[in-house]
Scaffold this motif. Structure first.
Motif, PDB file in Angstrom:
ATOM      1  N   THR A  12      63.540  72.940  39.167  1.00 17.82           N
ATOM      2  CA  THR A  12      62.155  73.063  39.594  1.00 17.82           C
ATOM      3  C   THR A  12      61.242  72.751  38.424  1.00 17.82           C
ATOM      4  O   THR A  12      61.626  72.896  37.259  1.00 17.82           O
ATOM      5  CB  THR A  12      61.846  74.475  40.124  1.00 17.82           C
ATOM      6  N   THR A  14      57.068  73.164  36.894  1.00 16.49           N
ATOM      7  CA  THR A  14      55.959  74.113  36.948  1.00 16.49           C
ATOM      8  C   THR A  14      54.648  73.391  36.674  1.00 16.49           C
ATOM      9  O   THR A  14      54.607  72.345  36.025  1.00 16.49           O
ATOM     10  CB  THR A  14      56.131  75.251  35.928  1.00 16.49           C
ATOM     11  N   LYS A  16      50.316  74.616  36.122  1.00 12.59           N
ATOM     12  CA  LYS A  16      49.362  75.713  36.005  1.00 12.59           C
ATOM     13  C   LYS A  16      48.044  75.265  36.643  1.00 12.59           C
ATOM     14  O   LYS A  16      47.430  74.293  36.198  1.00 12.59           O
ATOM     15  CB  LYS A  16      49.157  76.075  34.537  1.00 12.59           C
ATOM     16  N   ALA A  33      49.605  70.340  33.293  1.00  9.97           N
ATOM     17  CA  ALA A  33      51.015  69.993  33.505  1.00  9.97           C
ATOM     18  C   ALA A  33      51.610  69.379  32.248  1.00  9.97           C
ATOM     19  O   ALA A  33      50.912  68.723  31.474  1.00  9.97           O
ATOM     20  CB  ALA A  33      51.149  69.011  34.683  1.00  9.97           C
ATOM     21  N   THR A  37      56.614  67.411  34.739  1.00 11.43           N
ATOM     22  CA  THR A  37      55.861  67.399  35.988  1.00 11.43           C
ATOM     23  C   THR A  37      55.091  66.104  36.158  1.00 11.43           C
ATOM     24  O   THR A  37      55.048  65.523  37.250  1.00 11.43           O
ATOM     25  CB  THR A  37      54.900  68.600  36.045  1.00 11.43           C
ATOM     26  N   THR A 220      50.146  79.940  38.349  1.00 11.83           N
ATOM     27  CA  THR A 220      51.306  79.127  37.989  1.00 11.83           C
ATOM     28  C   THR A 220      52.181  78.917  39.218  1.00 11.83           C
ATOM     29  O   THR A 220      52.550  79.885  39.891  1.00 11.83           O
ATOM     30  CB  THR A 220      52.136  79.813  36.875  1.00 11.83           C
ATOM     31  N   VAL A 221      52.474  77.692  39.534  1.00  9.57           N
ATOM     32  CA  VAL A 221      53.265  77.367  40.719  1.00  9.57           C
ATOM     33  C   VAL A 221      54.511  76.592  40.301  1.00  9.57           C
ATOM     34  O   VAL A 221      54.557  75.956  39.250  1.00  9.57           O
ATOM     35  CB  VAL A 221      52.453  76.535  41.741  1.00  9.57           C
ATOM     36  N   GLN A 222      55.503  76.657  41.145  1.00 10.18           N
ATOM     37  CA  GLN A 222      56.741  75.918  40.946  1.00 10.18           C
ATOM     38  C   GLN A 222      56.810  74.767  41.932  1.00 10.18           C
ATOM     39  O   GLN A 222      56.355  74.878  43.077  1.00 10.18           O
ATOM     40  CB  GLN A 222      57.953  76.822  41.123  1.00 10.18           C
ATOM     41  N   SER A 272      56.695  81.950  45.050  1.00 10.01           N
ATOM     42  CA  SER A 272      56.908  81.258  43.778  1.00 10.01           C
ATOM     43  C   SER A 272      55.618  81.165  42.978  1.00 10.01           C
ATOM     44  O   SER A 272      55.507  80.348  42.083  1.00 10.01           O
ATOM     45  CB  SER A 272      57.461  79.858  44.033  1.00 10.01           C
ATOM     46  N   HIS A 273      54.621  82.009  43.281  1.00 10.08           N
ATOM     47  CA  HIS A 273      53.338  81.907  42.614  1.00 10.08           C
ATOM     48  C   HIS A 273      53.076  83.147  41.780  1.00 10.08           C
ATOM     49  O   HIS A 273      53.428  84.264  42.158  1.00 10.08           O
ATOM     50  CB  HIS A 273      52.205  81.756  43.641  1.00 10.08           C
ATOM     51  N   THR A 274      52.431  82.956  40.665  1.00  9.94           N
ATOM     52  CA  THR A 274      52.051  84.074  39.807  1.00  9.94           C
ATOM     53  C   THR A 274      50.557  83.972  39.534  1.00  9.94           C
ATOM     54  O   THR A 274      50.100  82.937  39.039  1.00  9.94           O
ATOM     55  CB  THR A 274      52.817  84.045  38.480  1.00  9.94           C
TER      56      THR A 274
END
Length: 277
Positions: A12, A14, A16, A33, A37, A220-222, A272-274
């Protein structure tokens, strides 16, 4: 969403996101990124059109590409060249994209590499038994044992040692498309990518009409296989790709296909999100 492969890669990526959290204007202002990515995003340019239709589903395509795919799919064998394979059109092989440095920056499945062919047996060479004694015989080498020596007409059956064979050339390591290291990139909602700088950040905030920094949140996403498909799909339909994919927004109604608006996701994803203030 349609998926063509039975297995998906485990790697995966990431990204931001900087999100404008105002209720009526919730959107991604821009994203930060790294190399992997960004390499993946640029690699979307190398996905064959037919493979895009197969991955995303014919019904989800805007425009006429889905119709082309269906036409080729329905065409009967008598109308197809005998040496032509439908799979070459409908299921074009996705080779490792030149913009991606595998395995870090490509989330779509690729065909298993063909097993390596066994190394060919080293060639043997033969010279004349009298090559040590006569200079005329020493000038000739044969690949087939028993060949008559052009100098003395005896059989050439003594093993000859070949020296100075070229070493195999090592394949260069795939490094992807953009520079990595300390370089960070800005990705806008409509996938404009550029090296990040303070000036470009301020310009983006101003262009998006952000006046109250208190409404901005970092997220932050994956990006895995599912998100990769959604990004590919949204990039063909929308000018707000990151908002559509990661905030659960629907594409604008002007992008309708056959009277229905394709959806990129069902609501927001939290697994998967923070969030960070």
């Amino acid at each position: 969403m349609a998926a063509a492969a039975t297995t998906t890669p485990s790697n995966t990526l990431t990204m931001k996101l900087l999100v404008d959290s105002r209720p009526l204007r919730q959107r991604v202002v821009f994203a930060e990124a790294g190399k992997d990515t960004v390499d993946f995003l640029f690699s979307l340019l190398s996905v064959p059109a037919g493979t895009s239709v197969k991955l995303l589903g014919k019904e989800s395509m805007v425009g006429c590409t889905g119709n082309l795919y269906s036409s080729a799919e329905r065409l009967e064998d008598p109308y197809v060249q005998p040496d032509a394979a439908k799979d070459d059109i409908l299921c074009a092989a996705m080779m490792p994209p030149p913009a991606a440095a595998r395995p870090n920056s490509w989330v779509f499945p690729l065909p298993e590499p063909a097993p390596a062919a066994p190394a060919p047996a080293p060639k043997k060479f033969f010279n004349c038994f009298y090559s040590y004694y006569y200079s005329g015989c020493s000038r000739y080498v044969a690949e087939v044992s028993g060949t008559r020596c052009p100098s003395c007409s005896n059989q050439m059956s003594r093993d000859a040692n070949l020296i100075g064979s070229p070493s195999p050339v090592a394949k260069p390591e795939r490094k992807g498309f953009v520079q990595g290291g300390m370089v960070v990139y800005t990705v806008t909602d409509d996938l404009v990518i550029s090296p990040m700088s303070n000036v470009s950040t301020i310009a983006l905030l101003n262009a998006c009409g952000v006046r109250d920094f208190g409404t901005l949140q970092e997220r932050t996403v994956q990006i895995g296989y599912k998100e990769g498909l959604e990004i590919l799909k949204a990039s063909l339909q929308s000018k707000t790709v990151l908002t559509d994919v990661f905030l659960g927004k629907k594409p604008p109604s002007s992008m309708k296909n056959g009277g229905s608006t394709p959806q990129l996701s069902n609501g927001r994803r939290h697994d998967s999100h923070t969030w960070r203030a």
